[in-house]
Design a protein around this motif. Structure first.
Motif, PDB file in Angstrom:
ATOM      1  N   TYR A  88      13.118  -6.813   4.715  1.00  0.00           N
ATOM      2  CA  TYR A  88      12.802  -5.198   5.446  1.00  0.00           C
ATOM      3  C   TYR A  88      13.957  -4.295   5.368  1.00  0.00           C
ATOM      4  CZ  TYR A  88       7.960  -6.341   6.264  1.00  0.00           C
ATOM      5  OH  TYR A  88       6.697  -7.380   6.497  1.00  0.00           O
ATOM      6  N   ASP A  89      14.459  -3.771   4.060  1.00  0.00           N
ATOM      7  CA  ASP A  89      16.250  -2.693   3.703  1.00  0.00           C
ATOM      8  C   ASP A  89      16.007  -2.221   3.240  1.00  0.00           C
ATOM      9  OD1 ASP A  89      15.579  -4.280   1.488  1.00  0.00           O
ATOM     10  OD2 ASP A  89      16.619  -5.958   1.240  1.00  0.00           O
ATOM     11  N   GLY A  90      15.686  -1.627   2.014  1.00  0.00           N
ATOM     12  CA  GLY A  90      15.199  -0.694   0.949  1.00  0.00           C
ATOM     13  C   GLY A  90      14.310   0.217   1.076  1.00  0.00           C
ATOM     14  N   VAL A  91      14.612   1.416   2.322  1.00  0.00           N
ATOM     15  CA  VAL A  91      13.318   2.097   2.022  1.00  0.00           C
ATOM     16  C   VAL A  91      12.574   3.225   1.802  1.00  0.00           C
ATOM     17  CG1 VAL A  91      14.478   3.490   4.633  1.00  0.00           C
ATOM     18  CG2 VAL A  91      11.870   3.079   4.460  1.00  0.00           C
ATOM     19  N   GLN A  92      11.516   2.963   1.304  1.00  0.00           N
ATOM     20  CA  GLN A  92      10.971   4.071  -0.256  1.00  0.00           C
ATOM     21  C   GLN A  92      10.081   4.869   1.003  1.00  0.00           C
ATOM     22  OE1 GLN A  92      10.891   0.522  -3.179  1.00  0.00           O
ATOM     23  NE2 GLN A  92      10.079   2.092  -4.194  1.00  0.00           N
ATOM     24  N   LEU A  93      10.572   6.098   1.052  1.00  0.00           N
ATOM     25  CA  LEU A  93       9.436   6.970   2.427  1.00  0.00           C
ATOM     26  C   LEU A  93       8.801   7.809   0.535  1.00  0.00           C
ATOM     27  CD1 LEU A  93       8.826   7.920   4.515  1.00  0.00           C
ATOM     28  CD2 LEU A  93      10.530   9.637   4.100  1.00  0.00           C
ATOM     29  N   ARG A  94       7.282   7.379   0.867  1.00  0.00           N
ATOM     30  CA  ARG A  94       6.469   7.528   0.552  1.00  0.00           C
ATOM     31  C   ARG A  94       6.317   7.832  -1.434  1.00  0.00           C
ATOM     32  NH1 ARG A  94       7.313  14.288   2.471  1.00  0.00           N
ATOM     33  NH2 ARG A  94       5.691  14.085   4.114  1.00  0.00           N
ATOM     34  N   ALA A 575       9.915  16.103 -12.681  1.00  0.00           N
ATOM     35  CA  ALA A 575       8.802  14.255 -12.408  1.00  0.00           C
ATOM     36  C   ALA A 575       8.091  15.076 -11.194  1.00  0.00           C
ATOM     37  CB  ALA A 575       9.142  13.656 -11.845  1.00  0.00           C
ATOM     38  N   THR A 576       6.531  14.587 -11.306  1.00  0.00           N
ATOM     39  CA  THR A 576       5.969  15.248  -9.937  1.00  0.00           C
ATOM     40  C   THR A 576       5.314  14.296  -8.934  1.00  0.00           C
ATOM     41  OG1 THR A 576       3.952  15.461 -11.512  1.00  0.00           O
ATOM     42  CG2 THR A 576       5.260  17.624 -11.042  1.00  0.00           C
ATOM     43  N   THR A 577       5.668  14.396  -8.095  1.00  0.00           N
ATOM     44  CA  THR A 577       4.599  13.433  -6.914  1.00  0.00           C
ATOM     45  C   THR A 577       4.178  14.326  -5.871  1.00  0.00           C
ATOM     46  OG1 THR A 577       5.160  11.348  -5.818  1.00  0.00           O
ATOM     47  CG2 THR A 577       6.472  12.793  -5.326  1.00  0.00           C
ATOM     48  N   SER A 578       2.861  13.695  -6.100  1.00  0.00           N
ATOM     49  CA  SER A 578       2.311  14.283  -4.723  1.00  0.00           C
ATOM     50  C   SER A 578       1.231  13.254  -3.962  1.00  0.00           C
ATOM     51  CB  SER A 578       0.987  14.994  -4.449  1.00  0.00           C
ATOM     52  OG  SER A 578       0.078  14.809  -6.212  1.00  0.00           O
ATOM     53  N   GLY A 579       0.484  13.686  -2.781  1.00  0.00           N
ATOM     54  CA  GLY A 579      -0.022  12.714  -1.798  1.00  0.00           C
ATOM     55  C   GLY A 579      -0.604  13.458  -0.539  1.00  0.00           C
ATOM     56  N   ILE A 580      -1.523  12.507  -0.211  1.00  0.00           N
ATOM     57  CA  ILE A 580      -2.412  12.551   1.196  1.00  0.00           C
ATOM     58  C   ILE A 580      -2.219  11.230   2.309  1.00  0.00           C
ATOM     59  CG2 ILE A 580      -4.697  12.870   2.602  1.00  0.00           C
ATOM     60  CD1 ILE A 580      -6.114  14.010   0.095  1.00  0.00           C
ATOM     61  N   GLU A 581      -1.223  12.391   3.371  1.00  0.00           N
ATOM     62  CA  GLU A 581      -1.031  10.921   4.624  1.00  0.00           C
ATOM     63  C   GLU A 581      -2.078  10.906   5.556  1.00  0.00           C
ATOM     64  OE1 GLU A 581       3.751  10.862   3.673  1.00  0.00           O
ATOM     65  OE2 GLU A 581       3.188  12.902   4.639  1.00  0.00           O
ATOM     66  N   TYR A 604      -1.621   7.855   0.273  1.00  0.00           N
ATOM     67  CA  TYR A 604      -2.014   7.852  -1.285  1.00  0.00           C
ATOM     68  C   TYR A 604      -0.767   8.708  -1.748  1.00  0.00           C
ATOM     69  CZ  TYR A 604      -4.149   8.610  -5.759  1.00  0.00           C
ATOM     70  OH  TYR A 604      -4.124   9.031  -6.877  1.00  0.00           O
ATOM     71  N   MET A 605      -0.662   7.804  -2.288  1.00  0.00           N
ATOM     72  CA  MET A 605       0.904   8.366  -3.584  1.00  0.00           C
ATOM     73  C   MET A 605       0.461   8.791  -4.964  1.00  0.00           C
ATOM     74  SD  MET A 605       3.277   6.221  -0.783  1.00  0.00           S
ATOM     75  CE  MET A 605       2.382   4.707  -1.116  1.00  0.00           C
ATOM     76  N   ASN A 606       1.030   9.629  -5.758  1.00  0.00           N
ATOM     77  CA  ASN A 606       0.649   9.836  -7.367  1.00  0.00           C
ATOM     78  C   ASN A 606       1.789  10.235  -7.602  1.00  0.00           C
ATOM     79  OD1 ASN A 606      -0.836   8.950  -9.846  1.00  0.00           O
ATOM     80  ND2 ASN A 606      -1.187  11.585  -9.481  1.00  0.00           N
ATOM     81  N   VAL A 627      -0.538   2.752   0.754  1.00  0.00           N
ATOM     82  CA  VAL A 627      -0.021   2.150   1.644  1.00  0.00           C
ATOM     83  C   VAL A 627      -0.814   2.309   2.893  1.00  0.00           C
ATOM     84  CG1 VAL A 627       1.923   3.362   2.253  1.00  0.00           C
ATOM     85  CG2 VAL A 627       2.277   1.330   3.179  1.00  0.00           C
ATOM     86  N   TYR A 628      -1.234   1.230   3.648  1.00  0.00           N
ATOM     87  CA  TYR A 628      -1.608   1.313   5.003  1.00  0.00           C
ATOM     88  C   TYR A 628      -1.693   0.265   6.033  1.00  0.00           C
ATOM     89  CZ  TYR A 628      -5.556  -2.279   3.545  1.00  0.00           C
ATOM     90  OH  TYR A 628      -5.958  -3.224   3.394  1.00  0.00           O
ATOM     91  N   ASN A 629      -1.950   0.688   7.509  1.00  0.00           N
ATOM     92  CA  ASN A 629      -1.225   0.095   8.388  1.00  0.00           C
ATOM     93  C   ASN A 629      -3.160   0.025   9.322  1.00  0.00           C
ATOM     94  OD1 ASN A 629       1.647  -0.967   8.658  1.00  0.00           O
ATOM     95  ND2 ASN A 629       1.274   1.044   7.437  1.00  0.00           N
ATOM     96  N   LEU A 630      -3.239  -0.900  10.313  1.00  0.00           N
ATOM     97  CA  LEU A 630      -4.428  -1.058  10.920  1.00  0.00           C
ATOM     98  C   LEU A 630      -3.823  -1.830  12.578  1.00  0.00           C
ATOM     99  CD1 LEU A 630      -7.493  -1.556   8.804  1.00  0.00           C
ATOM    100  CD2 LEU A 630      -6.701   0.324   9.928  1.00  0.00           C
ATOM    101  N   SER A 631      -4.058  -1.370  13.795  1.00  0.00           N
ATOM    102  CA  SER A 631      -3.185  -2.434  15.049  1.00  0.00           C
ATOM    103  C   SER A 631      -4.817  -1.782  15.317  1.00  0.00           C
ATOM    104  CB  SER A 631      -2.542  -1.558  14.760  1.00  0.00           C
ATOM    105  OG  SER A 631      -0.624  -1.566  14.300  1.00  0.00           O
TER     106      SER A 631
END
Length: 727
Positions: A88-94, A575-581, A604-606, A627-631
């Motif tokens: 877990y090194d190069g982090v990609q936000l969104r 370029a465009t990118t969008s999503g819902i968090e 959700y990312m597009n 990408v999702y997480n459940l705890s």
């Protein structure tokens, strides 16, 4: 809002984290037993920053005993990693490439080894971290280089009381049954010790941490005949990462007359070995048959890295406002030595051997100085400032296209102003503008180059508290991403992307500029906890892509081999990118489960970009669709115990390099913990990660062609037994 000013508001966590038994910290503070020892459900809460910010304190992560800041980040909304299993090194936000995410430590940008300047977050041990903030949109007093967002890693700092915190742990990592080395189990040890003290007007923190890491990966590569799709060869590989981190961090805060002085230091040394053993075979059935062995290769890499940073801030009332003077200096060093031994085999007979050695080094120094003045003008809070930064980078650059030695010097001068107002209707808003002027000089054996330019970066954020539980947010900001170091060096790389082609650098590349929009809502829940929903949109202008210039390669080299074209990185378009968090954090009290905590997030990312090679629309590189997480956590107060699990999953993504297409897929990760509180000051915790034996799959093909290679990778589960105590 200033990251430095924000840190003064966050002292409460560290006060609680180091509190001695019986010390009262007031109604808004927690005791050390609650934060370090006693099991309890911990939920994300909203922040009062006008620009959209999520804050996660250490107690949100600690029960799963993460080893690095990267392991902490994998549970945060919209965070993606596209590296090897358990790396877990190069982090990609969104989901955007690492260069679009700005990494801050104590509110200040840091740089790393990569050509895009991105910092590998696994360089920061989790034991140094106080909290992590996700800044979805910047304000004008930030650098403006977090196009996808910024991740601010706040390190532990001084407390107003005295205390000692200690941690000891042992880690068991079994190697796989198919390893070349018969599946041995490695045992590693970790330890940390921290002390805090205070006088009437000052406080300090000093922490030491030593941790060992071990990641044994097994890979199987399958090679296919492209026209027929038949398996024609395969390769078994053991890839083991074995290292130790030594780290120190400290802080000192004191009152000086009417002013306040705060200083912070961190120092991290990593010694790491990467050993690879590869056996390649011919045949249509993946098995280790001696007569089908074609190549045996051993690679040994020794890596020594040092990171340190020293920063300070002094604030003093001047006139009707407050003067802030801050300074910082940081260094990153990397020394890498590699030895490679290769054997060529033919029908069970050794045919040839070859050895190769190499060394690389890089040194990155950075300096920052900032002067700011904040004052209240009626109903407006106004802040104006000037930031100056300088960075030098010397040594061997490792980029997507170009690897070689070069020196880079960069300076930036950035004046800014912000104005914020709060109304009686629960409405707060902040507007600001920042102008960044930069100069960059590059020197290499392939030639010299210079760049200069300026960008205006306006920002606006709005926060509306509709009532005491519901909050709406809106932000609009312009950010930028500068070209990768390796792309602007005037290099010439032959046989790239194909044997008959050339690829050359482009010193005239412009920065990418990005307009971003964030719209969100947060709702506090009746039984405690919070639910949040956010929409984001980014429009990227002057996107940098490697393109075919149409110029014949023979114009560079008349050798008959070069019958192809010249390729070059260029600003190709938009370029465009969008999503819902979405994220939710709450106790399950509605179900009668007061001691059960539930946390989940989904992003959700597009995206859409026109591929420079094919001319067709595709998603941005290595951005998954989700990408999702459940705890879940369960506390059993009668037994002084607690249990928990966390499940993470991401979608597949596409990476392209010229005509090569690579689909990247990951299985889910499951981690768990079980803890027992031995007394008010001591806890024993057993945790495990990668319990589903997750597999990573890379599927390779040339554009328009069938699959020609599949790489499968697995690693081992990791079990950690930890003892934490406070005195």
């Amino acid at each position: 809002m200033s990251q430095q000013f924000r840190r003064w508001r966050h002292l409460g966590f560290t006060l609680a984290a180091l509190a001695a038994p019986g010390v009262s910290l007031g109604q808004d503070s927690d005791s050390i037993e609650e934060i370090v020892v006693t099991g309890q459900n911990v939920f994300r809460d909203r922040t009062d920053d006008i620009n959209p910010t999520l804050r996660y304190d250490l107690e949100f992560f600690q029960r799963f005993e993460p080893l690095t800041a990267g392991e902490m980040l994998k549970r945060i909304p919209g965070v993606v990693f596209s590296r090897d299993i358990l790396e877990y090194d190069g982090v990609q936000l969104r989901g955007l490439e690492s260069g679009y995410t700005e990494i801050l430590i104590n509110g200040r940008p840091v740089s790393g080894k990569e050509a895009d300047g991105s910092f590998f977050v696994d360089r920061i041990p989790a034991e140094l971290v106080e909290s992590i903030e996700v800044i979805r949109a910047p304000s004008a007093d930030m650098s403006g280089e977090g196009a996808a967002g910024s991740l601010n890693i706040n390190l532990k700092e001084g407390a107003q009381i005295e205390g000692i915190l200690a941690r000891l742990s042992t880690m068991l990592v079994p190697e796989g049954e198919d390893s070349f080395f018969d599946g041995d189990t490695e045992t590693k040890f970790n330890g940390a010790l921290a002390i805090a003290g205070a006088t009437s007007n000052s406080d300090y923190w000093l922490g030491l941490n030593v941790q060992q890491r071990f990641n044994p990966k097994e890979k199987l590569e399958l090679f296919y005949d492209a026209p027929t799709g038949d398996l024609e060869g395969y390769q078994f590989e053991d890839d083991t990462r074995n290292g130790t981190d030594y780290s120190l961090n400290g802080s000192f805060n004191t009152r000086m007359g009417q002013g306040d002085l705060s200083a912070n230091l961190y120092y991290v040394v990593t010694e790491r070995e990467e050993n690879q053993y590869e056996a390649e075979y011919e045949g249509s059935v993946p098995e280790r048959v001696a007569v089908q062995l074609t190549e045996w290769q051993e690679t040994f890499v020794d890596i020594s890295q040092t990171s340190w940073s020293l920063d300070g801030i002094y604030t003093h009332p001047v006139g009707q406002g407050t003067l802030e003077l801050s300074a910082a200096m940081a260094r990153f060093e990397d020394e890498t030595d590699e030895f490679e031994y290769t054997e060529e085999w033919d029908t069970g007979v050794l045919d040839d051997t070859e050895t190769d050695t190499g060394s690389t080094s890089i040194t990155d120094d950075s300096y920052q100085l900032e002067l700011a003045y904040a004052l209240n003008l009626g109903s407006w809070d106004v802040k104006t400032g000037l930031n100056y930064s300088m960075a030098t980078r010397e040594g061997d650059h490792e980029g997507v296209i170009f690897d070689g030695e070069a020196d880079v010097e960069e300076s930036r001068l950035s004046p800014y102003v912000t104005a914020a107002q709060s109304t009686d209707f629960g409405l707060s808003y902040e507007a600001g503008v920042r102008y960044t002027r930069y100069e960059r000089d590059m020197t290499s054996d392939d030639g010299d180059a210079s760049q200069s330019g300026g960008e205006l970066l306006p920002s606006f954020s709005l926060l509306w508290d509709a009532d005491e539980n519901r909050r709406f947010r809106l932000s609009l900001a312009r950010t930028l991403r500068r070209p990768d170091f390796d792309l602007i060096i005037p290099f010439e790389e032959d046989e790239t992307p194909q044997d008959e082609d050339f690829t050359i650098g482009n010193p005239d590349l412009d920065s990418e500029t990005i307009w971003g929009l964030d719209v969100g809502v947060e709702q506090r829940l009746p039984q405690g906890g919070i639910v949040g929903l956010n929409f984001f949109y980014r429009n990227i202008r002057d996107l940098v892509e490697i393109t075919n210039t149409g110029i014949l390669a023979s114009t560079i080299d008349p050798d008959p081999q070069f019958t192809g074209f010249v390729f070059q990185p260029r600003n190709v378009g938009d370029a465009t990118t969008s999503g819902i968090e979405f994220d939710i954090s709450m106790p399950l009290s509605l179900l009668g489960l007061d001691n059960t905590g539930f946390y989940a997030n989904y992003a959700y990312m597009n995206s859409s970009v026109t591929d420079a090679y094919t001319g067709r629309s595709r998603e941005m590189r290595n951005q998954p669709n989700y990408v999702y997480n459940l705890s879940l956590t369960q506390d059993i107060p009668a037994w002084n115990t607690g249990l928990g699990l966390s499940y993470q999953k991401r979608g597949s993504s596409l990476a392209t390099e010229f005509s090569e297409y690579v689909v990247l897929e990951y299985d889910a990760n499951l981690e768990v913990f079980a803890e027992v509180n031995l007394n008010d000051n001591m806890v024993v915790r057993l945790s495990g990660t990668n319990l589903l034996d997750a597999e990573k799959r890379e599927i390779f093909r040339e554009f328009g062609e069938p699959v020609n290679e599949i790489e499968l990778e697995e690693s081992s589960a990791v079990y950690t037994l930890t003892l934490r105590a406070t005195f």
